[in-house]
Design a protein around this motif. Sequence first.
Motif, PDB file in Angstrom:
ATOM      1  N   HIS A 195      42.791  27.394  21.704  1.00 23.71           N
ATOM      2  CA  HIS A 195      43.991  28.226  21.615  1.00 23.71           C
ATOM      3  C   HIS A 195      43.700  29.710  21.825  1.00 23.71           C
ATOM      4  O   HIS A 195      44.592  30.546  21.669  1.00 23.71           O
ATOM      5  N   THR A 196      42.465  30.037  22.184  1.00 26.31           N
ATOM      6  CA  THR A 196      42.109  31.438  22.412  1.00 26.31           C
ATOM      7  C   THR A 196      42.942  32.024  23.552  1.00 26.31           C
ATOM      8  O   THR A 196      43.215  31.348  24.542  1.00 26.31           O
ATOM      9  N   GLN A 197      43.326  33.280  23.419  1.00 28.61           N
ATOM     10  CA  GLN A 197      44.079  33.942  24.486  1.00 28.61           C
ATOM     11  C   GLN A 197      43.139  34.316  25.637  1.00 28.61           C
ATOM     12  O   GLN A 197      42.168  35.042  25.450  1.00 28.61           O
ATOM     13  N   TYR A 198      43.462  33.793  26.820  1.00 34.06           N
ATOM     14  CA  TYR A 198      42.691  34.066  28.025  1.00 34.06           C
ATOM     15  C   TYR A 198      43.636  34.462  29.159  1.00 34.06           C
ATOM     16  O   TYR A 198      44.840  34.204  29.119  1.00 34.06           O
ATOM     17  N   ASP A 199      43.043  35.066  30.188  1.00 38.01           N
ATOM     18  CA  ASP A 199      43.742  35.189  31.465  1.00 38.01           C
ATOM     19  C   ASP A 199      42.731  34.955  32.581  1.00 38.01           C
ATOM     20  O   ASP A 199      41.557  34.653  32.320  1.00 38.01           O
ATOM     21  N   THR A 200      43.180  35.060  33.818  1.00 36.14           N
ATOM     22  CA  THR A 200      42.298  34.801  34.962  1.00 36.14           C
ATOM     23  C   THR A 200      40.992  35.589  34.866  1.00 36.14           C
ATOM     24  O   THR A 200      39.909  35.071  35.177  1.00 36.14           O
ATOM     25  N   ALA A 201      41.094  36.840  34.435  1.00 34.83           N
ATOM     26  CA  ALA A 201      39.907  37.688  34.357  1.00 34.83           C
ATOM     27  C   ALA A 201      38.976  37.291  33.218  1.00 34.83           C
ATOM     28  O   ALA A 201      37.861  37.816  33.129  1.00 34.83           O
ATOM     29  N   SER A 202      39.384  36.350  32.369  1.00 35.35           N
ATOM     30  CA  SER A 202      38.445  35.826  31.374  1.00 35.35           C
ATOM     31  C   SER A 202      37.263  35.163  32.062  1.00 35.35           C
ATOM     32  O   SER A 202      36.152  35.136  31.532  1.00 35.35           O
ATOM     33  N   ILE A 203      37.496  34.628  33.248  1.00 31.85           N
ATOM     34  CA  ILE A 203      36.403  34.073  34.045  1.00 31.85           C
ATOM     35  C   ILE A 203      35.413  35.183  34.403  1.00 31.85           C
ATOM     36  O   ILE A 203      34.195  35.002  34.305  1.00 31.85           O
ATOM     37  N   LEU A 204      35.943  36.328  34.806  1.00 27.40           N
ATOM     38  CA  LEU A 204      35.080  37.470  35.129  1.00 27.40           C
ATOM     39  C   LEU A 204      34.359  37.965  33.877  1.00 27.40           C
ATOM     40  O   LEU A 204      33.185  38.367  33.947  1.00 27.40           O
ATOM     41  N   ARG A 205      35.050  37.968  32.765  1.00 25.32           N
ATOM     42  CA  ARG A 205      34.417  38.393  31.505  1.00 25.32           C
ATOM     43  C   ARG A 205      33.241  37.475  31.163  1.00 25.32           C
ATOM     44  O   ARG A 205      32.187  37.931  30.711  1.00 25.32           O
ATOM     45  N   PHE A 206      33.435  36.187  31.366  1.00 29.66           N
ATOM     46  CA  PHE A 206      32.374  35.227  31.070  1.00 29.66           C
ATOM     47  C   PHE A 206      31.178  35.434  31.993  1.00 29.66           C
ATOM     48  O   PHE A 206      30.027  35.494  31.542  1.00 29.66           O
ATOM     49  N   ILE A 207      31.453  35.556  33.284  1.00 28.79           N
ATOM     50  CA  ILE A 207      30.364  35.797  34.250  1.00 28.79           C
ATOM     51  C   ILE A 207      29.636  37.099  33.921  1.00 28.79           C
ATOM     52  O   ILE A 207      28.396  37.167  33.965  1.00 28.79           O
ATOM     53  N   THR A 208      30.403  38.124  33.586  1.00 25.85           N
ATOM     54  CA  THR A 208      29.814  39.428  33.250  1.00 25.85           C
ATOM     55  C   THR A 208      28.886  39.312  32.044  1.00 25.85           C
ATOM     56  O   THR A 208      27.769  39.858  32.032  1.00 25.85           O
ATOM     57  N   ARG A 209      29.330  38.580  31.035  1.00 19.55           N
ATOM     58  CA  ARG A 209      28.528  38.451  29.809  1.00 19.55           C
ATOM     59  C   ARG A 209      27.284  37.608  30.031  1.00 19.55           C
ATOM     60  O   ARG A 209      26.180  37.980  29.615  1.00 19.55           O
ATOM     61  N   VAL A 210      27.445  36.477  30.701  1.00 23.24           N
ATOM     62  CA  VAL A 210      26.319  35.562  30.886  1.00 23.24           C
ATOM     63  C   VAL A 210      25.215  36.191  31.737  1.00 23.24           C
ATOM     64  O   VAL A 210      24.031  36.033  31.443  1.00 23.24           O
ATOM     65  N   PHE A 211      25.627  36.953  32.768  1.00 22.71           N
ATOM     66  CA  PHE A 211      24.628  37.472  33.708  1.00 22.71           C
ATOM     67  C   PHE A 211      24.381  38.973  33.555  1.00 22.71           C
ATOM     68  O   PHE A 211      23.685  39.571  34.379  1.00 22.71           O
ATOM     69  N   GLY A 212      24.911  39.562  32.485  1.00 27.23           N
ATOM     70  CA  GLY A 212      24.595  40.950  32.165  1.00 27.23           C
ATOM     71  C   GLY A 212      25.053  41.947  33.206  1.00 27.23           C
ATOM     72  O   GLY A 212      24.334  42.902  33.529  1.00 27.23           O
TER      73      GLY A 212
END
Length: 560
Positions: A512-529
């Motif tokens: 139920h976490t609030q996400y949007d399309t850019a959450s994908i970018l946030r995830f990529i940004t975090r995982v790969f620094g």
Amino acid sequence: MKTKSLPFGRQSWPLTLIAALVLSACGSDHHSDQTASLKANVKNVVVIYAENRSFDNLYGNFPGANGLSSLYDASGKLNANYVPQKDRNGNVLSTLPQTWGGVTAGGVTPVVTQAQSAGLANAPFSIETAFQASANATLTTGTVTRDLYHRFFENQMQINGGKNDMFAAWADAGGLTMGHFDYSGSAMYKLAQQYVLADNFFQGAFGGSFLNHQYLICACAPEYPNADTAAAKPTIAALNKDASGNYLPQLTTSAASPASAMDGPPSYVLSGNITPANYFGDGKFYAVNTMQPPYQPSGNAPSSVSGNSALYANTAKATTLPPQTGVTIGDLMNAKNVSWKWYGGAWNAALTDGMQDPATARSVIYAGNSYGVATTTNVDFQPHHQPFNYYASFDPATQAANRSAHLKDYTDLVADAAAGTLPAVAFYKPEGVYNQHEGYANLTDGDAKIADLVAKLQASPQWKNMVIVITYDEFGGVWDHVAPPKGDLIGPGTRIPAIVISPFAKKGTVDHTQYDTASILRFITRVFGLDTLPGLTARDKALKASGAQPMGDLSNALTL
């Protein structure tokens, strides 16, 4: 408030403040630990980007999700949670409008005509069964229904400040906007049951496919410099203004537009592809509805095939977007030596098709059958679904090596998965016949294609360190009952489905976490620094200013 003295000569602080600082520190430690775990375990992120479905349209009946059941009481009657659809004057509609032009796409059987769609209750309805009495027709997920408006300003007018009660009023398709499918027999529905379904995920930008594909890679809207004096004369939207002369996100209706949604679809002075200057407050023009890539494959043919001209779209066309130079997630990955590729279904065939003489009819690009419906023979490749092809860094003449390294065909994706050579980040865009878009594609064919790809990815040597995200670019003009959070002037727009598939997924759960399309970018940004795209910072700032929750980065869907 009493305070307690601290040792070592420090000043006295309230105990509540001490507790807050401790909790903050613990939260920071947890975030750091989780980031380290993500970096250690996630080596491959695969993004599968389908087309044009709201959450309620496909997953409204999903157990445990915030779906259609919340709108009904125990006896099956609509409750106060349902906000009825309103007419253009703000009055509640007595019934839904007809579906203008008919429910089913041309050449599709069974046929449901415009007249046979009349009289539906002002409520969500089953597309499969709603027309059994009027047309003796039972539709399925294999039926291609007509297309619906899904444009930047229309979407905001339909959302109507979060009430979601003007979808029928401002839709060119009338009542069909309130339809939904029983998707529970599909392969992707079963994947959602096995892994994680996100039920609070919103399209990053208002409107349609073009802008949301751009948002997926840059968290921004593309610019059209000096659009008002450009020789190509792109269309600039005509908008209403407030008392202070500021633009509103409302198209100006034409004098000929029907006053009531019951009498016909709305018409506008100009629902253009470009915003007026300064709509976003910086004096610039931005492209928010479908524009074409400056490079082939493009919806605009080359001006000629002499020299390198065949590689480019005709710049004299009003819908050819000038090459973009902003920062994308690809640039940020390149800067940190993170490997990535964008895989397009039928990319190679479309590239060849696009480089033909302009007098030659296209057979792949925007090429469905005689009714415009995509088939396995007429795959209907959509150039505006290829966002990197708009950027100067992928110029086919001057940046040929970069282009060849990153823009690939679906066949390359399958080969890379089998060989265990997938890049760290892979994007996959199905061609028209498999992307599930209303108007030219059905749900069934795309479901089978995407599920088959997931099986291939799970069979890959890289699966053990993989996270797959399946989502949709936007709502496709279809109603959803959940109000988007208030963000910035780009979005977010309507709620859409998203599925997270991974060995690390919190299996069998609804996130139920609030996400949007850019959450994908946030995830990529975090995982790969990676460095943070400016659009992500802007969205965070806007959400905070409106009192909304920040967007998650998909990590809540994982056990890491």
